[in-house]
Design a protein around this motif. Structure first.
Motif, PDB file in Angstrom:
ATOM      1  N   ALA A 121       0.831  -1.203   0.000  1.00 40.22           N
ATOM      2  CA  ALA A 121       0.000   0.000   0.000  1.00 40.22           C
ATOM      3  C   ALA A 121       0.869   1.257   0.000  1.00 40.22           C
ATOM      4  CB  ALA A 121      -0.927  -0.008   1.220  1.00 40.22           C
ATOM      5  N   GLU A 124       2.009   1.832  -3.470  1.00 40.14           N
ATOM      6  CA  GLU A 124       0.942   2.419  -4.290  1.00 40.14           C
ATOM      7  C   GLU A 124       0.845   3.922  -4.060  1.00 40.14           C
ATOM      8  OE1 GLU A 124      -2.674   0.469  -3.300  1.00 40.14           O
ATOM      9  OE2 GLU A 124      -2.092  -1.466  -4.173  1.00 40.14           O
ATOM     10  N   LEU A 125       1.088   4.346  -2.821  1.00 36.64           N
ATOM     11  CA  LEU A 125       0.970   5.760  -2.474  1.00 36.64           C
ATOM     12  C   LEU A 125       2.249   6.547  -2.773  1.00 36.64           C
ATOM     13  CD1 LEU A 125      -0.840   5.303   0.958  1.00 36.64           C
ATOM     14  CD2 LEU A 125      -1.847   6.291  -1.115  1.00 36.64           C
ATOM     15  N   ALA A 162      -4.673   8.408   3.993  1.00 34.12           N
ATOM     16  CA  ALA A 162      -4.568   7.673   2.724  1.00 34.12           C
ATOM     17  C   ALA A 162      -4.230   6.214   2.959  1.00 34.12           C
ATOM     18  CB  ALA A 162      -3.512   8.322   1.836  1.00 34.12           C
ATOM     19  N   LEU A 163      -3.328   5.936   3.899  1.00 30.74           N
ATOM     20  CA  LEU A 163      -2.946   4.555   4.164  1.00 30.74           C
ATOM     21  C   LEU A 163      -4.094   3.794   4.825  1.00 30.74           C
ATOM     22  CD1 LEU A 163      -0.722   2.452   3.986  1.00 30.74           C
ATOM     23  CD2 LEU A 163       0.096   3.221   6.228  1.00 30.74           C
ATOM     24  N   GLU A 165      -7.224   4.168   4.328  1.00 37.53           N
ATOM     25  CA  GLU A 165      -8.146   3.794   3.252  1.00 37.53           C
ATOM     26  C   GLU A 165      -7.608   2.605   2.462  1.00 37.53           C
ATOM     27  OE1 GLU A 165     -10.241   8.063   2.135  1.00 37.53           O
ATOM     28  OE2 GLU A 165      -8.363   7.496   1.145  1.00 37.53           O
ATOM     29  N   ARG A 166      -6.326   2.649   2.111  1.00 32.56           N
ATOM     30  CA  ARG A 166      -5.731   1.562   1.313  1.00 32.56           C
ATOM     31  C   ARG A 166      -5.732   0.242   2.077  1.00 32.56           C
ATOM     32  NH1 ARG A 166      -3.179   3.118  -3.623  1.00 32.56           N
ATOM     33  NH2 ARG A 166      -3.985   5.211  -4.028  1.00 32.56           N
ATOM     34  N   VAL A 169      -9.489  -1.275   2.319  1.00 26.95           N
ATOM     35  CA  VAL A 169     -10.005  -1.937   1.119  1.00 26.95           C
ATOM     36  C   VAL A 169      -9.425  -3.336   0.963  1.00 26.95           C
ATOM     37  CG1 VAL A 169     -10.385   0.241  -0.095  1.00 26.95           C
ATOM     38  CG2 VAL A 169      -8.236  -0.983  -0.424  1.00 26.95           C
ATOM     39  N   ARG A 170      -8.350  -3.638   1.678  1.00 27.98           N
ATOM     40  CA  ARG A 170      -7.742  -4.965   1.609  1.00 27.98           C
ATOM     41  C   ARG A 170      -8.378  -5.957   2.598  1.00 27.98           C
ATOM     42  NH1 ARG A 170      -3.901  -1.639  -0.518  1.00 27.98           N
ATOM     43  NH2 ARG A 170      -2.212  -2.591  -1.748  1.00 27.98           N
TER      44      ARG A 170
END
Length: 199
Positions: A121, A124-125, A162-163, A165-166, A169-170
């Protein structure tokens, strides 16, 4: 039953990152429609008494639920007592709609998805390189990967939200941390009881 347009449930959470994670899960379970649920980031658990009172004044027909960290239980206990809830030791705050995170929600999420998924994650960010640099700082070099990720997640503007949220979703049914799973179950129970049209 709440009036049309009023939330059926208010959820108090400590900050924006907690709200972001809960919002992802509410959406994933179809629980965010029709204004049924209102999320309230309190800006710190010390504001729980204020926000509990405000939520009950503004939405008297709504059920108030919440998440809190174990080390901060006294604030939730005090807030409930001041709001008129009779509490006697030992207290199970789950009965009153408040679900406890063992350390904090970020720690729950990191343990739930695993460190490899957290690093993915961060990649990704665009923060993985920064994390590698952070790992070599003398005060963090010998700490566990879980501790390093937890500390790094909480530093940097916007990174924590942001993290969260990431990581949210996992999650799936098997990996959702107990406090979040319990909160979602309670939300579904109340919506089933108060919203005839809710599936």
């Amino acid at each position: 039953m709440p009036l049309s347009g009023d939330p059926h449930i208010v959820i108090l959470v400590e900050g924006r990152s907690d709200a972001a994670a809960v919002a992802v899960l509410l959406s994933a379970h179809g629980l965010d429609g029709e204004g049924w649920v209102k999320l309230v980031p309190m800006g710190g658990v010390t504001n729980v008494a204020r926000d509990l009172l405000k939520s009950r004044e503004e939405h008297p027909e709504a059920v108030v639920l919440g998440l809190y960290d174990l080390a901060e239980q006294r604030y939730v206990l005090g807030a409930l007592q001041r709001s008129g809830v009779p509490l006697e030791a030992p207290v199970d705050l789950v009965e009153h709609g408040f679900f406890v995170c063992d350390s904090d929600l970020e720690d729950e999420l990191i343990r739930a998805v695993g460190t490899a998924a957290v690093e993915d994650a961060l990649d990704e960010l665009g923060h993985l390189e920064g994390f590698r640099t952070f790992q070599y700082q003398p005060e963090w070099r010998d700490r566990s990967l879980n501790d390093q990720l937890h500390r790094f997640a909480g530093s940097g503007s916007g990174r924590k939200v942001a993290l969260a949220e990431r990581l949210a979703v996992r999650l799936d049914a098997a990996t959702t941390p107990p406090p979040l799973a319990g909160l979602l179950e309670r939300v579904m129970q109340h919506l089933d009881a108060s919203t005839p049209s809710h599936p």
